[in-house]
Design an enzyme around this catalytic site. Structure first.
Site, PDB file in Angstrom:
ATOM      1  N   GLN A   2       0.826  -1.201   0.000  1.00 15.99           N
ATOM      2  CA  GLN A   2       0.000   0.000   0.000  1.00 15.99           C
ATOM      3  C   GLN A   2       0.864   1.257   0.000  1.00 15.99           C
ATOM      4  O   GLN A   2       0.550   2.255  -0.664  1.00 15.99           O
ATOM      5  CB  GLN A   2      -0.917   0.004   1.224  1.00 15.99           C
ATOM      6  CG  GLN A   2      -1.668   1.299   1.470  1.00 15.99           C
ATOM      7  CD  GLN A   2      -2.650   1.650   0.372  1.00 15.99           C
ATOM      8  OE1 GLN A   2      -3.100   0.767  -0.363  1.00 15.99           O
ATOM      9  NE2 GLN A   2      -2.980   2.919   0.240  1.00 15.99           N
ATOM     10  N   GLU A   3       1.978   1.198   0.709  1.00 19.72           N
ATOM     11  CA  GLU A   3       2.839   2.372   0.825  1.00 19.72           C
ATOM     12  C   GLU A   3       3.637   2.648  -0.446  1.00 19.72           C
ATOM     13  O   GLU A   3       3.735   3.795  -0.879  1.00 19.72           O
ATOM     14  CB  GLU A   3       3.807   2.191   2.008  1.00 19.72           C
ATOM     15  CG  GLU A   3       3.136   2.162   3.379  1.00 19.72           C
ATOM     16  CD  GLU A   3       2.635   3.534   3.810  1.00 19.72           C
ATOM     17  OE1 GLU A   3       2.807   4.509   3.055  1.00 19.72           O
ATOM     18  OE2 GLU A   3       2.054   3.621   4.914  1.00 19.72           O
ATOM     19  N   SER A   4       4.204   1.609  -1.046  1.00 18.22           N
ATOM     20  CA  SER A   4       5.161   1.863  -2.141  1.00 18.22           C
ATOM     21  C   SER A   4       5.062   0.899  -3.309  1.00 18.22           C
ATOM     22  O   SER A   4       5.861   0.997  -4.239  1.00 18.22           O
ATOM     23  CB  SER A   4       6.585   1.791  -1.585  1.00 18.22           C
ATOM     24  OG  SER A   4       6.917   0.433  -1.258  1.00 18.22           O
ATOM     25  N   TYR A  63      -7.107   3.569   3.055  1.00 12.39           N
ATOM     26  CA  TYR A  63      -5.841   2.918   3.409  1.00 12.39           C
ATOM     27  C   TYR A  63      -6.092   1.574   4.081  1.00 12.39           C
ATOM     28  O   TYR A  63      -5.524   0.544   3.694  1.00 12.39           O
ATOM     29  CB  TYR A  63      -5.072   3.857   4.334  1.00 12.39           C
ATOM     30  CG  TYR A  63      -3.712   3.375   4.787  1.00 12.39           C
ATOM     31  CD1 TYR A  63      -2.586   3.608   4.000  1.00 12.39           C
ATOM     32  CD2 TYR A  63      -3.537   2.746   6.017  1.00 12.39           C
ATOM     33  CE1 TYR A  63      -1.326   3.209   4.426  1.00 12.39           C
ATOM     34  CE2 TYR A  63      -2.301   2.339   6.448  1.00 12.39           C
ATOM     35  CZ  TYR A  63      -1.188   2.583   5.648  1.00 12.39           C
ATOM     36  OH  TYR A  63       0.060   2.169   6.067  1.00 12.39           O
TER      37      TYR A  63
END
Length: 504
Positions: free
Chosen positions: A312-314, A439
């Site tokens: 999800q972040e990168s 998120y």
């Protein structure tokens, strides 16, 4: 009994009548099904392996119906004993022979089953969905399938609905596949082996991400409530108890919370997102999987959750940099990295270690009274938006008369933190409240996929050892309980109905 007979022979006629009446009133009365279960101390359930019903996870069994059955067994004060069948055909055969107390099939009640089974709705409504491969022409109705090949699983709601449709469309035909489940149908539609298939809407929701070449065409028939099935030879006491119990869960919100847990985040991957994610699972994840596993173990968390956060972040890119200055595979801020002792945010190992450490810190700030998995969802939201803003949303939730300890309630109020009329009433002020909701939902979906792709398999065992899962919340520390040959009661399956290890 010989003593009773001797007494009867020597007794007067009046004594015989009195004694006979006593025997009828006491020794000859048949206990109810519910009483039998309480006397034995076990609720025997027959089911099949499907993400919508029951699955073996890395830690313990799960699934919507399984969670309800576990709560029901706890309510009855008995242990839950699960046996996994190959398909619905086998489950119905077991119920017909009264070898289990109830069956979890993922079916709704049909008119032709009314006399055969007692049924109790479980709170999930589903429809039959016509699906097709992206490379074939999209049908607009069942009339477009006249003379074409349509594929369905055996003993499903779809057959009943197709039989009704054939009264108007004589050319409509379909093929039934007893050895396949919904995932098997979808897999073959994905590959193009089956141009058209029909599956339940809830099973499509849970499986669609794995089959991006499958498209939804239209619904068939009216929605129906999925139900538990009880043998008609039972007296109805168990079905009545189950109905009352599920009504209680619906009234106090528990049923909605369990439904949200399994179905509340399934719209987060579209066609492009699903294909991209699966591509990265194959090509990027192997480079970092050992790091996710190792540091997740170090910080007592599920490696698949840590990997889902990283994606999800990168999208698992160690050199990722955002315009706001967060960077690295876990996209840590400079302050966070400094706080947890990370020197190089662009180093994949340091970043993963830092992400695991920071999540553990955040998770421990969430009140212990909040049960899992909600505590983890709150921790993820806090990881994204900050603990203060999360607390603001929880206070707004409580002020509106809803439960601040339930994610399904709080996620409705987080977006209000972006509206002036609301954030001016909070301690920490404005926040992009939609972002933590998305998120969390995204990470839940990625986690689901990773969990499904990494499910443990159960080796084939002898019939004597093909055992049932015992929920550790009922008997702490015990995950399985083997049935000895002298303990085979109602749950003992005939040899011809041998067990199949649960698979997905």
């Amino acid at each position: 009994m010989p003593r009773i007979l001797a007494a009867l022979k020597s007794a007067s006629a009046k004594t015989v009548v009195v004694l006979g009446t006593a025997l009828i009133l006491t020794g000859c009365s048949q206990p109810s099904t519910l009483q039998e279960i309480r006397d034995e101390g076990v609720l025997h359930v027959i089911t099949r392996s499907a993400p919508s019903i029951y699955v073996e996870s890395e830690d313990e069994p799960t699934g919507y119906d399984y969670e309800l059955a576990k709560l029901f067994a706890n309510e009855l004060g008995v242990k839950l004993r699960i046996r996994v069948a190959d398909d619905n055909t086998e489950i119905l055969s077991v119920l017909e022979k009264n070898y289990a107390h109830l069956g979890m099939l993922g079916l709704s009640r049909q008119p032709d089953t009314t006399d055969q089974y007692h049924t109790v709705a479980t709170g999930i409504t589903a429809q039959s969905i016509l699906v097709y491969n992206r490379d074939v022409e999209r049908p607009d109705s069942l009339k477009d399938l006249a003379g074409k090949s349509l594929h369905v699983v055996a003993n499903s709601n779809h057959e009943h609905r197709l039989n009704e449709a054939r009264e108007e469309i004589a050319e409509l035909q379909w093929q039934v596949h007893p050895g396949l489940d919904a995932a098997g149908i979808l897999s073959r539609v994905e590959s193009g082996e089956f141009p058209y298939g029909m599956v339940s809407s809830n099973e499509l929701d849970l499986n669609h991400v794995f089959y991006p070449m499958v498209k939804e065409a239209f619904t068939v028939g009216e929605p129906g409530e999925l139900a538990w099935f009880f043998p008609s030879t039972q007296d109805g006491s168990l079905a009545k108890a189950a109905r009352q119990f599920l009504d209680t869960l619906e009234a106090d919100g528990t049923l909605a919370q369990i439904a949200e847990r399994f179905y509340g985040h399934l719209d987060r991957l579209n066609y492009v997102g699903a294909r991209t994610f699966m591509h990265h699972v194959e090509n990027r994840l192997p480079k970092y999987e050992s790091l996710f596993r190792n540091y997740a173990t170090d910080f007592n968390m599920d490696w698949r959750l840590l990997a889902a956060i990283g994606y999800q972040e990168s999208h698992w890119r160690p050199n990722a940099v955002s315009p706001t200055g967060v960077r690295g595979l876990m996209m840590l801020t400079r302050n966070t990295a400094s706080h947890i002792g990370i020197n190089n945010r662009l180093d994949a190992e340091e970043s993963i270690q830092g992400g695991a450490k920071y999540f553990r810190i955040v998770h421990e700030k969430i009140p212990e009274r909040i049960p899992e998995p909600d505590r983890t969802w709150f921790a993820l939201a806090s990881y994204n938006v900050g603990f203060g803003h999360l607390e603001d949303a929880r206070r707004l939730t409580e002020g509106a008369g809803k439960d601040p300890d339930r994610w399904m309630d709080v996620k409705e109020f987080l977006p209000l933190l972006a509206q002036k009329e609301w954030y001016t009433k909070t301690r920490f002020g404005y926040a992009r409240g939609h972002e933590p909701v998305i998120y969390v939902q995204n990470i839940r979906r990625y986690y689901d996929v990773l969990a499904r792709l990494n499910e443990p398999t159960t080796p084939a065992q002898d019939q004597e050892e093909q055992i049932v899962q015992m929920e550790e919340s009922q008997t702490p520390g015990i995950l399985a309980d083997e049935l000895r040959s002298d303990e085979k009661l109602r749950a003992g399956l005939p040899a011809e109905l041998g067990m199949i290890p649960p698979t997905l």
